[in-house]
Scaffold this motif. Structure first.
Motif, PDB file in Angstrom:
ATOM      1  N   LEU A 199      36.062  45.683  49.376  1.00 46.10           N
ATOM      2  CA  LEU A 199      35.203  45.141  48.327  1.00 46.10           C
ATOM      3  C   LEU A 199      34.013  44.421  48.961  1.00 46.10           C
ATOM      4  N   LEU A 200      32.949  44.270  48.182  1.00 46.24           N
ATOM      5  CA  LEU A 200      31.737  43.655  48.720  1.00 46.24           C
ATOM      6  C   LEU A 200      31.720  42.146  48.547  1.00 46.24           C
ATOM      7  N   ASP A 201      32.126  41.670  47.362  1.00 47.39           N
ATOM      8  CA  ASP A 201      31.960  40.245  47.070  1.00 47.39           C
ATOM      9  C   ASP A 201      32.834  39.864  45.879  1.00 47.39           C
ATOM     10  N   ASN A 202      32.607  38.639  45.350  1.00 48.92           N
ATOM     11  CA  ASN A 202      33.394  38.166  44.217  1.00 48.92           C
ATOM     12  C   ASN A 202      33.166  38.978  42.951  1.00 48.92           C
ATOM     13  N   TRP A 203      31.991  39.579  42.819  1.00 52.83           N
ATOM     14  CA  TRP A 203      31.757  40.471  41.677  1.00 52.83           C
ATOM     15  C   TRP A 203      32.769  41.622  41.712  1.00 52.83           C
ATOM     16  N   ASP A 204      32.871  42.252  42.864  1.00 49.72           N
ATOM     17  CA  ASP A 204      33.811  43.363  42.997  1.00 49.72           C
ATOM     18  C   ASP A 204      35.248  42.905  42.742  1.00 49.72           C
ATOM     19  N   LEU A 205      35.605  41.750  43.318  1.00 45.08           N
ATOM     20  CA  LEU A 205      36.970  41.260  43.186  1.00 45.08           C
ATOM     21  C   LEU A 205      37.310  40.975  41.728  1.00 45.08           C
ATOM     22  N   SER A 206      36.401  40.340  40.992  1.00 44.86           N
ATOM     23  CA  SER A 206      36.688  39.992  39.596  1.00 44.86           C
ATOM     24  C   SER A 206      36.841  41.247  38.736  1.00 44.86           C
ATOM     25  N   VAL A 207      35.999  42.265  39.005  1.00 42.39           N
ATOM     26  CA  VAL A 207      36.102  43.508  38.237  1.00 42.39           C
ATOM     27  C   VAL A 207      37.407  44.234  38.552  1.00 42.39           C
ATOM     28  N   LYS A 208      37.771  44.304  39.847  1.00 43.81           N
ATOM     29  CA  LYS A 208      39.005  44.989  40.234  1.00 43.81           C
ATOM     30  C   LYS A 208      40.226  44.308  39.637  1.00 43.81           C
ATOM     31  N   ARG A 209      40.205  42.978  39.550  1.00 45.11           N
ATOM     32  CA  ARG A 209      41.341  42.279  38.941  1.00 45.11           C
ATOM     33  C   ARG A 209      41.438  42.589  37.453  1.00 45.11           C
ATOM     34  N   ALA A 210      40.299  42.661  36.785  1.00 45.94           N
ATOM     35  CA  ALA A 210      40.314  42.991  35.360  1.00 45.94           C
ATOM     36  C   ALA A 210      40.841  44.401  35.130  1.00 45.94           C
ATOM     37  N   THR A 211      40.364  45.364  35.937  1.00 46.19           N
ATOM     38  CA  THR A 211      40.823  46.744  35.752  1.00 46.19           C
ATOM     39  C   THR A 211      42.296  46.898  36.130  1.00 46.19           C
ATOM     40  N   SER A 212      42.784  46.101  37.076  1.00 48.17           N
ATOM     41  CA  SER A 212      44.208  46.142  37.417  1.00 48.17           C
ATOM     42  C   SER A 212      45.063  45.731  36.225  1.00 48.17           C
ATOM     43  N   VAL A 213      44.639  44.681  35.526  1.00 49.82           N
ATOM     44  CA  VAL A 213      45.378  44.222  34.351  1.00 49.82           C
ATOM     45  C   VAL A 213      45.324  45.279  33.252  1.00 49.82           C
TER      46      VAL A 213
ATOM     47  N   PHE B 231      48.117  37.516  40.953  1.00 45.85           N
ATOM     48  CA  PHE B 231      47.763  38.199  42.201  1.00 45.85           C
ATOM     49  C   PHE B 231      48.124  37.347  43.421  1.00 45.85           C
ATOM     50  N   LYS B 232      48.232  38.029  44.547  1.00 48.08           N
ATOM     51  CA  LYS B 232      48.286  37.324  45.813  1.00 48.08           C
ATOM     52  C   LYS B 232      46.866  36.904  46.192  1.00 48.08           C
ATOM     53  N   SER B 233      46.732  35.909  47.075  1.00 55.91           N
ATOM     54  CA  SER B 233      45.427  35.363  47.418  1.00 55.91           C
ATOM     55  C   SER B 233      44.494  36.442  47.950  1.00 55.91           C
ATOM     56  N   GLY B 234      43.286  36.535  47.347  1.00 60.18           N
ATOM     57  CA  GLY B 234      42.284  37.497  47.778  1.00 60.18           C
ATOM     58  C   GLY B 234      42.612  38.936  47.454  1.00 60.18           C
ATOM     59  N   SER B 235      43.656  39.166  46.637  1.00 57.78           N
ATOM     60  CA  SER B 235      44.081  40.528  46.335  1.00 57.78           C
ATOM     61  C   SER B 235      43.876  40.832  44.855  1.00 57.78           C
ATOM     62  N   TYR B 236      43.881  42.122  44.523  1.00 62.09           N
ATOM     63  CA  TYR B 236      43.821  42.531  43.119  1.00 62.09           C
ATOM     64  C   TYR B 236      45.056  43.352  42.732  1.00 62.09           C
ATOM     65  N   GLU B 237      46.111  43.295  43.571  1.00 60.62           N
ATOM     66  CA  GLU B 237      47.370  43.949  43.239  1.00 60.62           C
ATOM     67  C   GLU B 237      48.235  42.989  42.444  1.00 60.62           C
ATOM     68  N   ILE B 238      48.702  43.438  41.276  1.00 57.55           N
ATOM     69  CA  ILE B 238      49.452  42.567  40.359  1.00 57.55           C
ATOM     70  C   ILE B 238      50.895  42.408  40.835  1.00 57.55           C
ATOM     71  N   THR B 239      51.410  41.170  40.785  1.00 53.43           N
ATOM     72  CA  THR B 239      52.773  40.888  41.206  1.00 53.43           C
ATOM     73  C   THR B 239      53.768  41.327  40.145  1.00 53.43           C
ATOM     74  N   GLU B 240      55.035  41.460  40.555  1.00 47.00           N
ATOM     75  CA  GLU B 240      56.085  41.855  39.603  1.00 47.00           C
ATOM     76  C   GLU B 240      56.284  40.792  38.531  1.00 47.00           C
ATOM     77  N   ARG B 241      56.184  39.519  38.913  1.00 45.69           N
ATOM     78  CA  ARG B 241      56.322  38.425  37.936  1.00 45.69           C
ATOM     79  C   ARG B 241      55.221  38.517  36.884  1.00 45.69           C
ATOM     80  N   ALA B 242      54.009  38.878  37.344  1.00 42.60           N
ATOM     81  CA  ALA B 242      52.888  38.986  36.412  1.00 42.60           C
ATOM     82  C   ALA B 242      53.108  40.127  35.431  1.00 42.60           C
ATOM     83  N   LYS B 243      53.678  41.232  35.875  1.00 36.99           N
ATOM     84  CA  LYS B 243      53.924  42.361  34.988  1.00 36.99           C
ATOM     85  C   LYS B 243      54.872  41.966  33.855  1.00 36.99           C
ATOM     86  N   GLU B 244      55.828  41.099  34.163  1.00 33.85           N
ATOM     87  CA  GLU B 244      56.746  40.620  33.121  1.00 33.85           C
ATOM     88  C   GLU B 244      55.989  39.824  32.053  1.00 33.85           C
ATOM     89  N   VAL B 245      55.076  38.951  32.498  1.00 38.86           N
ATOM     90  CA  VAL B 245      54.291  38.155  31.553  1.00 38.86           C
ATOM     91  C   VAL B 245      53.352  39.056  30.746  1.00 38.86           C
TER      92      VAL B 245
END
Length: 288
Positions: free
Chosen positions: A211-225, A165-179
């Motif tokens: 998002l509200l806090d780190n709880w929200d951010l961590s969940v959104k990153r998991a669901t993005s993956v 991800f980019k800093s503070g974001s939950y959008e997955i990068t193209e490089r990450a999609k390859e991995v």
């Protein structure tokens, strides 16, 4: 005059030949350097696999030793009981039958221990094969960005947030999609495996907006993956669980930038197949 006209082409050919020889030498040297780099990378992966296999073998040996000691203790207790019976003058038929059942149960426990040893060996072998397949698929990626390990019989895949991800974001990068595609290829080849995707953050407060806090951010990153694994690589959604752990399961101190970077990660946890072990705990038909 004719001699001079003939000598000029010969001289040009000689010059071109002398110029092409160093170029071919440089090309050969560059190719050799590439081959040497490829050899070193392959040898490094081989050493890593050998070290993982050695650790798994040591863990399995320790488990077998513990179970063997328990088995020997049961046999010792059995012998002591028989010696005690020799000192008795008379035992009733009901007592004799009870003793026989007890001895039969001890024999069944010995067989059960051997079954557990075999199950543990199979599980460790499958985990090591999975780890080797994952490392082989991902290739020579920096361990700071992705780390694959076995801990207490569970396979973990840790991927740093700077790769995903980019800093503070939950959008997955193209490089990450390859991995993620390489990881998905291995997981698809194991249709019985279920896994959990965990989002983790450091302890820096998230600035509320959508998002509200780190709880929200961590969940959104998991669901993005999870969405990428499902929508782009075809992993059945029933095999996946998305979870957020916020900042509360750190792997390093948050007092340093390096520690915070290690804590900002997404973890894929290969869930143990406990049903196989529950079947071992079921009593055979007719056993009391």
């Amino acid at each position: 005059m004719k001699l001079a006209q003939f000598a000029l082409p010969v001289a040009l050919v000689t010059i071109f030949a002398s110029c092409s020889a160093p170029r071919k030498l440089r090309e050969t040297q560059a190719r050799n350097a590439q081959l040497d780099s490829l050899y070193r990378a392959t040898y490094s992966k081989l050493r890593t696999c050998e070290e993982d296999a050695a650790r798994a073998a040591a863990s399995y040996k320790e488990k077998v030793t513990n179970l063997t000691e328990q088995q020997e203790q049961l046999k010792s207790n059995n012998s002591q009981m028989l010696e005690h019976l020799k000192e008795l003058s008379v035992i009733s038929s009901s007592q004799a039958e009870s003793i026989k059942k007890s001895l039969d149960n001890i024999g069944a426990k010995d067989a059960y221990i051997k079954d557990l040893q075999s199950a543990i060996a199979r599980k460790d072998s499958l985990n090591m094969q999975l780890v080797m397949n994952l490392k082989g698929a991902i290739g020579n990626l920096d361990d700071k960005d992705i780390n694959i390990k076995v801990d207490k019989g569970v396979v973990y895949i840790d991927i740093s947030d700077k790769l995903l991800f980019k800093s503070g974001s939950y959008e997955i990068t193209e490089r990450a999609k390859e991995v993620l595609g390489k990881v998905a290829k291995v997981l698809l080849a194991q249709p019985d495996i279920e896994f959990m995707v965990e989002g983790h953050t450091d302890n820096v407060p998230y600035r509320p907006n959508v998002l509200l806090d780190n709880w929200d951010l961590s969940v959104k990153r998991a669901t993005s993956v999870v969405r990428v694994l499902q929508n782009q690589y075809g992993i059945p959604p029933a095999r996946m669980t998305a979870a957020g752990r916020s900042e509360y399961v750190p792997v390093a101190s948050n007092d340093t930038p390096e520690g915070k970077a290690a804590n900002r990660r997404t973890r894929i946890v290969i869930l143990p197949q406990l049903d196989q072990f529950f079947k071992l705990l079921e009593k055979p038909a007719g056993q009391q």
